[in-house]
Design a protein around this motif. Structure first.
Motif, PDB file in Angstrom:
ATOM      1  N   HIS A  39       0.836  -1.193   0.000  1.00  0.00           N
ATOM      2  CA  HIS A  39       0.000   0.000   0.000  1.00  0.00           C
ATOM      3  C   HIS A  39       0.878   1.253   0.000  1.00  0.00           C
ATOM      4  CE1 HIS A  39      -3.021  -2.908   1.172  1.00  0.00           C
ATOM      5  NE2 HIS A  39      -3.955  -2.006   1.021  1.00  0.00           N
ATOM      6  N   PRO A  43       1.778   5.673  -3.715  1.00  0.00           N
ATOM      7  CA  PRO A  43       1.980   7.068  -4.154  1.00  0.00           C
ATOM      8  C   PRO A  43       3.277   7.235  -4.945  1.00  0.00           C
ATOM      9  CG  PRO A  43       2.248   6.874  -1.787  1.00  0.00           C
ATOM     10  CD  PRO A  43       1.656   5.595  -2.256  1.00  0.00           C
ATOM     11  N   VAL A  46       2.484   6.363  -8.444  1.00  0.00           N
ATOM     12  CA  VAL A  46       1.703   7.415  -9.116  1.00  0.00           C
ATOM     13  C   VAL A  46       2.590   8.613  -9.447  1.00  0.00           C
ATOM     14  CG1 VAL A  46      -0.264   8.980  -8.934  1.00  0.00           C
ATOM     15  CG2 VAL A  46      -0.426   6.684  -7.995  1.00  0.00           C
ATOM     16  N   ILE A  47       3.386   9.075  -8.452  1.00  0.00           N
ATOM     17  CA  ILE A  47       4.242  10.244  -8.687  1.00  0.00           C
ATOM     18  C   ILE A  47       5.287   9.923  -9.763  1.00  0.00           C
ATOM     19  CG2 ILE A  47       5.930  11.828  -7.653  1.00  0.00           C
ATOM     20  CD1 ILE A  47       4.406  11.455  -4.996  1.00  0.00           C
ATOM     21  N   ALA A  64       9.319   4.521  -5.511  1.00  0.00           N
ATOM     22  CA  ALA A  64       8.334   3.662  -4.856  1.00  0.00           C
ATOM     23  C   ALA A  64       9.019   2.725  -3.858  1.00  0.00           C
ATOM     24  CB  ALA A  64       7.562   2.869  -5.899  1.00  0.00           C
ATOM     25  N   LEU A  97      -0.357   6.853   3.240  1.00  0.00           N
ATOM     26  CA  LEU A  97       0.398   6.854   1.976  1.00  0.00           C
ATOM     27  C   LEU A  97      -0.489   6.374   0.828  1.00  0.00           C
ATOM     28  CD1 LEU A  97       3.875   5.543   3.192  1.00  0.00           C
ATOM     29  CD2 LEU A  97       3.325   7.822   2.357  1.00  0.00           C
ATOM     30  N   PHE A  98      -1.232   5.298   1.072  1.00  0.00           N
ATOM     31  CA  PHE A  98      -2.118   4.784   0.025  1.00  0.00           C
ATOM     32  C   PHE A  98      -3.193   5.818  -0.315  1.00  0.00           C
ATOM     33  CE2 PHE A  98      -5.494   2.059  -1.709  1.00  0.00           C
ATOM     34  CZ  PHE A  98      -4.761   1.373  -2.653  1.00  0.00           C
ATOM     35  N   ILE A 100      -2.961   9.060  -0.114  1.00  0.00           N
ATOM     36  CA  ILE A 100      -2.360  10.116  -0.940  1.00  0.00           C
ATOM     37  C   ILE A 100      -2.254   9.635  -2.387  1.00  0.00           C
ATOM     38  CG2 ILE A 100      -0.222  11.415  -1.354  1.00  0.00           C
ATOM     39  CD1 ILE A 100       0.134  11.464   1.723  1.00  0.00           C
ATOM     40  N   GLY A 101      -1.872   8.368  -2.548  1.00  0.00           N
ATOM     41  CA  GLY A 101      -1.785   7.799  -3.894  1.00  0.00           C
ATOM     42  C   GLY A 101      -3.121   7.831  -4.620  1.00  0.00           C
ATOM     43  N   LEU A 104      -4.095  11.452  -5.455  1.00  0.00           N
ATOM     44  CA  LEU A 104      -3.299  11.932  -6.597  1.00  0.00           C
ATOM     45  C   LEU A 104      -3.815  11.347  -7.901  1.00  0.00           C
ATOM     46  CD1 LEU A 104       0.441  11.740  -5.490  1.00  0.00           C
ATOM     47  CD2 LEU A 104      -0.807  13.752  -6.276  1.00  0.00           C
ATOM     48  N   LEU A 105      -4.082  10.049  -7.859  1.00  0.00           N
ATOM     49  CA  LEU A 105      -4.531   9.356  -9.069  1.00  0.00           C
ATOM     50  C   LEU A 105      -5.854   9.950  -9.557  1.00  0.00           C
ATOM     51  CD1 LEU A 105      -3.758   6.960 -10.855  1.00  0.00           C
ATOM     52  CD2 LEU A 105      -5.229   5.536  -9.457  1.00  0.00           C
TER      53      LEU A 105
ATOM     54  N   PRO B 268     -10.040   8.719   1.086  1.00  0.00           N
ATOM     55  CA  PRO B 268      -8.634   9.084   1.225  1.00  0.00           C
ATOM     56  C   PRO B 268      -8.421  10.427   1.915  1.00  0.00           C
ATOM     57  CG  PRO B 268      -9.008   8.206  -0.951  1.00  0.00           C
ATOM     58  CD  PRO B 268     -10.347   8.293  -0.292  1.00  0.00           C
TER      59      PRO B 268
END
Lengths: 289, 308
Positions: A39, A43, A46-47, A64, A97-98, A100-101, A104-105, B268
């Motif tokens: 998990h 991010p 993605v980044i 990653a 963290l997941f 945020i990913g 972002l996605l 999220p």
């Protein structure tokens, strides 16, 4: 190369590459670390994909992998502070963290080509298509996505061969390993780097969440039938290959999702082996000596 | 328009009101139950519950639409099927741990393989099938609070109140069995009765969040408020109360933020808010925190220097 052959190659290579480092996590009772890592690296993926425009760039892999290690280091720091309970320390970091990913996605969806489906279940079928092959001249060398996994498998195998004694002793008796003056810290950290790298490289084929099943369940099944480390590695890899082919076959016949079916097959095979070994054990006890 | 006015306007809108109230209740209930799991050191089980619920969603949808002929997308049907499935998943984890030489960590991985892997297989099958109302079923993995109906809010509120009632009524017994299960058993609080009640309450309380905040991030909803509350409280009942308050407020703040940011999913953003609350608590709560430890050490050192 036919599509089915390419699918079979990619499935088996993914399953074997995942389960090799998984063997050591199972005996160290750190299986859920994979869940946390898979998990946490998201991010970074993605980044990395945003910056480089691809989910296979070296930059993405490095970024990653480092995020995966944040879990290991962060959990250690949280535990040392004495303020959170030990089992909670991993679980407090990876959800954010997941999250945020995912956030972002969803905001950058147009510029990154990662579908929600790919996050959940990977794109094993797409990556085996004829357009995704590595072709030199007229030779078809199989799916491109298979080669980074194979390279990682070779690195893992070399690492395990070179540090085998340290890995085994520190898995079963960490205190003895330290007393013997073995470099346990360095070797453990290197293992964590490889686990994180495996989670990242396997993302394209199996997504972020099934990887824990593919890494842990075959060695767990192996652990039911053997006590010896060398055998355990061999049996785990064999089970991983067989369940991958079995899962693929069922998915192919029933037109079902491949990677989830592989994970499900792993789980079912574990339960069958557990049932059989328990029945055999109770039979043996019941017989007069 | 002042921020307060815009907030009031937001609250006047039915969809947003449903969203904010639902996420508030979900946050409060999971925070409350999380404090019990946190002290029992069973935090990773909430991850198993969250991920295994996807198997329950798929099975429940197939049962409702194919067999019973009702809409399988309401919070009530989703919660019932997910709660049953996740309770089975937790029991399976316990059975594997008990009957093999594997740790609970590997047992959880096996459960995830069966229920999450199997759930994804079924979801994909539903997507390709001709079952009615199948559109959007796959969205429950990440959750979308904007799809909640007024009926869903009622369901969430009723189940939430029931979960709170169970915890309040059985608080003494649950607290005792968390800290000292042997003493609890000798005092006559049978674990055979207490454990199933706790199991059903926890799984139901956790899975009511499915439609609003998704399955994958459930562990954050359960653990972050509890870990934050632990920093401010010395007693279990205050910790449980704080945990529920932190969870509820973060749920509401998170969904307001999500509406303002647009295009971002609610779950999220709430997790990010909860993590911020946890981080502040870890760094700066007055009694036990990184900052207070540092200050205490500094005082000691200064006192030592003065004495010398």
């Amino acid at each position: 190369m036919t599509l089915l052959a390419a699918l079979a190659l990619l499935s088996v290579v993914t399953a074997v590459t995942c389960s090799l480092p998984g063997v050591f996590l199972v005996v160290r009772r750190q299986s859920m670390l994979v869940e946390a890592m898979s998990h946490a690296v998201f991010p970074g993926i993605v980044i990395g994909a945003l910056v480089s425009g691809s989910t296979r760039s070296p930059l993405m892999i490095v970024l990653a992998t480092v995020l995966g290690l944040v879990i290991v280091v962060g959990a250690d720091k949280a535990r040392q502070s004495g303020l959170v309970t030990a089992d909670a320390s991993q679980g407090l970091i990876y959800p954010v963290l997941f999250a945020i990913g995912v956030a972002l996605l969803s905001t950058q969806l147009s510029s990154v080509h990662i579908s929600e489906n790919a996050v959940l279940a990977g794109e094993l079928n797409l990556l085996a298509l004829p357009t995704e092959r590595w072709i030199i001249g007229t030779t078809d060398l199989g799916p491109q996505a298979m080669w980074p996994l194979l390279l990682l498998l070779v690195i893992d195998a070399l690492f395990i061969t070179l540090t085998y004694r340290v890995l085994v002793v520190s898995a079963f008796d960490p205190n003895l390993a330290r007393t013997m003056g073995l470099p346990t810290r360095t070797v453990n950290m290197a293992l964590m780097v490889l686990v994180s790298l495996t989670v990242v490289v396997a993302f394209n084929t199996v997504g972020a969440i099934l990887v824990v099943a593919l890494m842990i369940v075959p060695p767990a099944t192996g652990r039911l039938v053997t006590n010896r480390m060398g055998w355990l590695i061999f049996v785990s890899l064999a089970i991983a290959s067989v369940t991958a082919l079995l899962g693929l076959w069922v998915a192919y016949l029933g037109d079902l999702a491949t990677a989830p079916m592989m994970a499900f097959t792993d789980g079912v095979v574990f339960l069958i082996v557990l049932l059989v070994t328990r029945l055999v054990a109770s039979r043996r006890r019941a017989l007069p000596a | 328009m002042t921020p307060i006015e815009s907030l009031l306007e937001l609250f006047g809108n039915f969809t947003f009101r449903t969203m904010i109230l639902s996420t508030g209740i979900i946050g409060a209930v999971s925070g409350l139950l999380g404090s019990l799991l946190y002290l029992r050191r069973q935090t990773m089980i909430s991850d198993v519950i969250g991920h295994s619920a996807i198997g329950g969603v798929a099975l429940g949808f197939i049962t409702c639409t194919a067999l019973l002929g009702i809409d399988g997308r309401s919070v009530l049907t989703l919660t019932i099927s997910a709660a049953i499935t996740t309770a089975v998943a937790v029991l399976l984890t316990n059975v594997i741990t008990r009957f093999s030489r594997l740790g609970s960590d590997a047992a959880m991985a096996v459960t995830l393989a069966v229920f999450f892997g199997g759930g994804l297989v079924l979801l994909r099958w539903i997507g390709h099938s001709k079952l009615p109302n199948r559109a959007g079923i796959e969205k429950y993995v990440f959750g979308n609070a904007a799809t909640l109906t007024g009926e869903d809010l009622t369901t969430i509120a009723i189940i939430g109140v029931l979960a709170v009632a169970v915890v309040v009524v059985l608080f003494k017994e649950l607290m005792l069995s968390a800290f000292d299960p042997v003493l609890a058993a000798t005092m006559g609080f049978s674990p055979r009765i207490l454990q199933p009640i706790l199991l059903v309450t926890v799984t139901t309380g956790i899975v009511i969040g499915i439609k609003a905040v998704g399955l994958i991030l459930m562990i954050g909803f359960v653990m972050l408020p509890a870990a934050a509350a632990r920093q401010w409280a010395r007693r279990l009942h205050t910790m449980t109360l704080f945990s529920a308050v932190i969870g509820g407020l973060s749920g509401m703040v998170g969904s307001i933020l999500a509406v303002h940011l647009g295009r971002v999913p609610t779950g999220p953003i709430i997790i990010v808010v909860l993590f911020a609350a946890f981080l502040v608590s870890l760094l700066a709560s007055p009694q036990r925190s990184v900052l207070s430890t540092w200050l205490a050490r500094r005082r000691h050192r200064l006192a030592g220097e003065v004495a010398a």
